[in-house]
Design a protein around this motif. Structure first.
Motif, PDB file in Angstrom:
ATOM      1  N   ALA A 367     -20.007   2.402 -18.833  1.00 37.96           N
ATOM      2  CA  ALA A 367     -20.782   3.073 -17.785  1.00 37.96           C
ATOM      3  C   ALA A 367     -22.159   2.410 -17.643  1.00 37.96           C
ATOM      4  O   ALA A 367     -22.625   2.148 -16.519  1.00 37.96           O
ATOM      5  N   THR A 371     -23.286  -0.074 -14.282  1.00 38.79           N
ATOM      6  CA  THR A 371     -24.124   0.729 -13.363  1.00 38.79           C
ATOM      7  C   THR A 371     -25.488   0.042 -13.229  1.00 38.79           C
ATOM      8  O   THR A 371     -26.247  -0.032 -14.203  1.00 38.79           O
ATOM      9  N   ARG A 378     -23.545  10.217 -16.762  1.00 42.09           N
ATOM     10  CA  ARG A 378     -23.473  11.598 -17.261  1.00 42.09           C
ATOM     11  C   ARG A 378     -22.400  11.689 -18.338  1.00 42.09           C
ATOM     12  O   ARG A 378     -21.297  11.150 -18.174  1.00 42.09           O
ATOM     13  N   THR A 391     -16.025  13.581 -20.716  1.00 45.56           N
ATOM     14  CA  THR A 391     -16.123  12.917 -19.412  1.00 45.56           C
ATOM     15  C   THR A 391     -17.340  12.001 -19.405  1.00 45.56           C
ATOM     16  O   THR A 391     -18.435  12.420 -19.826  1.00 45.56           O
ATOM     17  N   GLN A 393     -19.317   9.793 -16.627  1.00 48.16           N
ATOM     18  CA  GLN A 393     -19.361   9.538 -15.179  1.00 48.16           C
ATOM     19  C   GLN A 393     -20.568   8.651 -14.887  1.00 48.16           C
ATOM     20  O   GLN A 393     -21.645   8.841 -15.488  1.00 48.16           O
ATOM     21  N   ASP A 394     -20.380   7.682 -14.003  1.00 45.47           N
ATOM     22  CA  ASP A 394     -21.522   6.835 -13.646  1.00 45.47           C
ATOM     23  C   ASP A 394     -21.601   6.691 -12.146  1.00 45.47           C
ATOM     24  O   ASP A 394     -20.675   7.083 -11.417  1.00 45.47           O
ATOM     25  N   SER A 395     -22.735   6.125 -11.685  1.00 38.92           N
ATOM     26  CA  SER A 395     -22.921   5.963 -10.229  1.00 38.92           C
ATOM     27  C   SER A 395     -22.859   4.478  -9.871  1.00 38.92           C
ATOM     28  O   SER A 395     -23.484   4.043  -8.912  1.00 38.92           O
ATOM     29  N   GLU A 446     -11.030   8.069 -12.518  1.00 42.81           N
ATOM     30  CA  GLU A 446     -11.094   8.464 -11.111  1.00 42.81           C
ATOM     31  C   GLU A 446     -12.243   7.680 -10.529  1.00 42.81           C
ATOM     32  O   GLU A 446     -13.355   7.690 -11.096  1.00 42.81           O
ATOM     33  N   SER A 447     -11.994   6.990  -9.433  1.00 38.47           N
ATOM     34  CA  SER A 447     -13.104   6.192  -8.897  1.00 38.47           C
ATOM     35  C   SER A 447     -12.841   5.777  -7.456  1.00 38.47           C
ATOM     36  O   SER A 447     -11.681   5.635  -7.046  1.00 38.47           O
ATOM     37  N   GLY A 452     -19.096   4.949  -7.866  1.00 44.09           N
ATOM     38  CA  GLY A 452     -19.104   5.186  -9.307  1.00 44.09           C
ATOM     39  C   GLY A 452     -17.724   5.471  -9.869  1.00 44.09           C
ATOM     40  O   GLY A 452     -16.738   5.518  -9.113  1.00 44.09           O
ATOM     41  N   THR A 454     -15.390   7.800 -12.965  1.00 39.72           N
ATOM     42  CA  THR A 454     -15.379   8.898 -13.937  1.00 39.72           C
ATOM     43  C   THR A 454     -14.205   8.688 -14.880  1.00 39.72           C
ATOM     44  O   THR A 454     -13.050   8.643 -14.434  1.00 39.72           O
ATOM     45  N   ARG A 456     -12.045  10.120 -18.117  1.00 34.82           N
ATOM     46  CA  ARG A 456     -11.818  11.404 -18.786  1.00 34.82           C
ATOM     47  C   ARG A 456     -10.869  11.200 -19.966  1.00 34.82           C
ATOM     48  O   ARG A 456      -9.772  10.670 -19.788  1.00 34.82           O
TER      49      ARG A 456
END
Ligand code: ADP
Length: 473
Positions: A367, A371, A378, A391, A393-395, A446-447, A452, A454, A456
Motif C-alpha cells: 500500500a 500510493t 487505512r 483490511t 486500503q490505499d488511494s 478489490e480495486s 486505489g 483494498t 482483505r
C-alpha cells in the motif's frame, strides 16, 4: 521369497475352488445315483419278502418246522425267488436254505441278529447282491429271514459312472485351469500396459498419459486417477521449473547491475562523490538481492513443507497494534496519511504470530509502495461472526481487473520497472496468500484503476464454547 503374480494366484484360487466344487458335485451325484439304484433292487426284495409273508400266512397254524421245510422246499426250490433265500424258525432251526447260500458256508442268521430290518450289499464270488435281514412275525410265529437279490447291474452302472467321473473331472480341471489362466491374463493385461507406460514416464516427458480405458471398472478408475495424479504432478513440476527460471532471472538482474556498476566505477579514476554514488547503487542492489534471496528461501521452505509453523491462539488485535507504530513513521517520511480502525474486541485466531505480522507488513508495504504522495493508507481490523478481517486500503494507482487474479502469482508484477524502483521482487503477495491459506483463511483484492486498492485477509476465529443453558446450573 518372490511372491507369485496376481494372475497366477487368481488362477490357483480358481482351480482350487473349481476342484472342490467338482469333488463335492461328483461325490453327491455318486451317492444319489447309488441310493436310487439300490432302491430299485431293494423294492424288488421287499415285494419278494411280502410274497414270502403271504406264503407263510397261508400255511396251517399248527404246521411244525419239518412240515414247513417240506412245503418251502417244494415251492422255493424251483422258484427264482428262492435262489438267495434262507429262513429259520424262532429257535434258529433252519426251514429253508437255498443251494447258493449253502455253498456259502456262511453261518445261518441267528434270530437276535435281525432284530431290526436291515439291508446290506454283499459280494459273493465276484457278484454283488443286496441282502435283507429281517424278523418276520406271521400269525404270532417269528421267522428269521435272509433274502438276497442280484445287484450287479446297479453296481456296474455305478462303476461306469465313477470311471467317467475320474476321467472327465481331471480333464475338465485341466481345461478350466487353462481358461482361468487365460481369463486372468486377459483381465490383467491392461495392468501390464499401465506398468509399461508408467515406467516410460520421467521428468522429461511428464505430458505423457496412461492409455484411457473404457471398461467402466476398477481398472478404468485406476487409470483415470493415475492420469489425474500425473496432471497434478506435471503442473507442480511446471510451476517449480518456472519458479527456478524466474528466480534465476531475477537474481541475474541485480548481480549484473552490481557488476556493471563496479566495472564502470573502476574503468577510470573518479571523484569521491562518484565512488560514493556507485557504492550506494551497489548497496541498494545488494539489499534487493538479499531481500529476494530471503523471500525465495521462504517460498522454497513453504513448498517443501519444512516451514514449521508455531500454531497457537493469537490475538490479532495485538498483532495489528505491533506493526502500526513503524508504519506510522514510514507514512510520515513518505508524506502519506495513515489511519487505523481497530476494533476493540478480542480477535483470537489459531495461528503463527510471526507469520501473521508478516502478512500485515506485506499488505502495508505494498500500500505504501504503490500510493504516491499525497495519498492515504487505512488499516482496519474487524471481528465478524466467525472471522476476523484485516483490511488494507490505499488511494494509490489501483490494479486493473485482468491483473487482479495474477498479482498473487510468483514474480508477477503489473509494472516491473515501477515495482523494481520501489524495491519489489514480485513475491510479497505470493507469500501473503500462502500465509493466509496456512491459517485456513482467504485473501482477496478489490480495486479500480486510479481509485486505489483494498486487500482483505479473512481468518477464521477460534470457536468460543458458549455453555449451554441446560448445563449452567
Ligand atoms: P512486489 O514486490 O512487486 O510488490 P507483490 O507480490 O507484493 O510484489 O505484488 C505484486 C504486484 O501487485 C505488484 O508488483 C504490483 O504491481 C501489484 N500490487 C500489489 N499491491 C498493490 C497496491 N496496493 N496497489 C497497486 N498495485 C499493487
Amino acid at each position: 521369497m518372490r511372491r507369485l503374480s496376481i494372475g497366477v494366484r487368481l488362477t490357483l484360487w480358481y482351480v482350487a475352488i473349481f476342484a472342490l466344487g467338482e469333488l463335492l458335485f461328483g461325490a453327491s451325484m455318486f451317492l444319489i445315483l447309488r441310493h436310487n439304484l439300490y432302491d430299485l433292487v431293494d423294492d424288488g426284495l421287499e415285494s419278494q419278502i411280502e410274497d414270502l409273508r403271504n406264503f407263510l400266512g397261508a400255511q396251517q397254524k399248527d404246521a411244525n418246522t419239518a412240515k414247513l421245510r417240506e412245503e418251502m422246499a417244494a415251492i422255493y426250490e424251483h422258484e427264482h425267488a428262492g435262489d438267495f433265500l434262507a429262513i429259520s424258525d424262532q429257535n434258529g432251526e433252519p426251514i429253508y436254505r437255498s443251494r447258493f447260500l449253502q455253498a456259502q458256508e456262511s453261518m445261518p442268521l441267528q434270530p437276535d441278529q435281525a432284530r431290526r430290518p436291515l439291508i446290506r450289499t454283499r459280494r459273493i464270488h465276484g457278484q454283488h447282491f443286496r441282502f435283507a435281514f429281517e424278523r418276520l412275525n406271521v400269525d404270532g410265529r417269528v421267522y428269521t429271514l435272509e433274502m438276497g437279490a442280484p445287484a450287479d447291474d446297479a453296481f456296474e452302472t455305478l462303476q461306469l459312472f465313477r470311471s467317467y467321473l475320474l476321467i472327465f473331472a481331471p480333464l475338465l480341471l485341466v481345461v478350466s485351469t487353462g481358461v482361468g489362466y487365460w481369463m486372468s491374463r486377459k483381465a490383467l493385461a491392461p495392468v501390464d500396459a499401465l506398468v509399461r507406460t508408467a515406467r516410460d514416464i520421467s521428468g522429461t516427458n511428464l505430458n505423457r498419459r496412461l492409455q484411457t480405458l473404457k471398461t467402466g471398472d476398477e481398472l478404468q478408475r485406476l487409470t483415470d486417477t493415475l492420469n489425474e495424479m500425473l496432471d497434478r504432478i506435471e503442473s507442480a513440476f511446471q510451476k517449480i521449473t518456472q519458479f527456478t527460471a524466474d528466480a534465476s532471472h531475477e537474481l541475474r538482474t541485480p548481480v549484473s547491475l552490481i557488476r556493471t556498476e563496479a566495472e564502470l566505477a573502476l574503468r577510470r579514476s573518479r571523484t569521491e562523490a562518484e565512488y560514493e554514488e556507485s557504492l550506494r547503487q551497489i548497496l541498494q542492489e545488494a539489499e534487493r538481492t538479499t531481500l529476494l534471496i530471503e523471500q525465495l528461501l521462504e517460498l522454497a521452505r513453504a513448498d517443501s513443507g519444512r516451514e514449521s509453523l508455531i500454531m497457537q491462539p493469537v490475538d490479532l488485535l495485538a498483532v495489528v497494534r505491533s506493526v502500526v507504530s513503524s508504519w506510522q513513521q514510514v507514512a510520515a517520511v513518505r508524506n502519506l496519511q495513515f489511519t487505523t480502525e481497530i476494533c476493540k474486541l478480542d480477535a483470537l485466531v489459531m495461528g503463527d504470530a510471526t507469520l501473521l505480522r508478516r502478512l500485515a507488513d506485506i499488505l502495508l508495504d505494498n500500500a505504501f509502495k504503490y500510493t504516491p504522495s499525497p495519498g492515504s493508507v487505512r488499516l482496519a481490523l474487524e471481528v465478524r461472526a466467525e472471522t476476523a478481517v484485516i483490511t488494507v486500503q490505499d488511494s494509490g494507482a489501483g490494479i486493473a481487473q485482468e491483473d487482479q487474479e495474477k498479482i498473487f502469482e510468483r514474480f508477477y508484477r503489473v509494472d516491473t520497472a515501477r515495482s523494481r524502483a520501489q524495491g519489489g521482487v514480485g513475491l510479497g503477495l505470493a507469500i501473503a496468500e500462502w500465509i493466509v491459506l496456512q491459517h485456513r483463511g482467504a485473501i482477496s483484492v478489490e480495486s479500480r484503476p486510479g481509485e486505489g486498492a483494498t486487500f482483505r485477509a479473512e481468518l477464521p476465529l477460534i470457536a468460543v464454547d458458549v455453555p449451554s443453558p441446560l448445563l449452567m446450573k
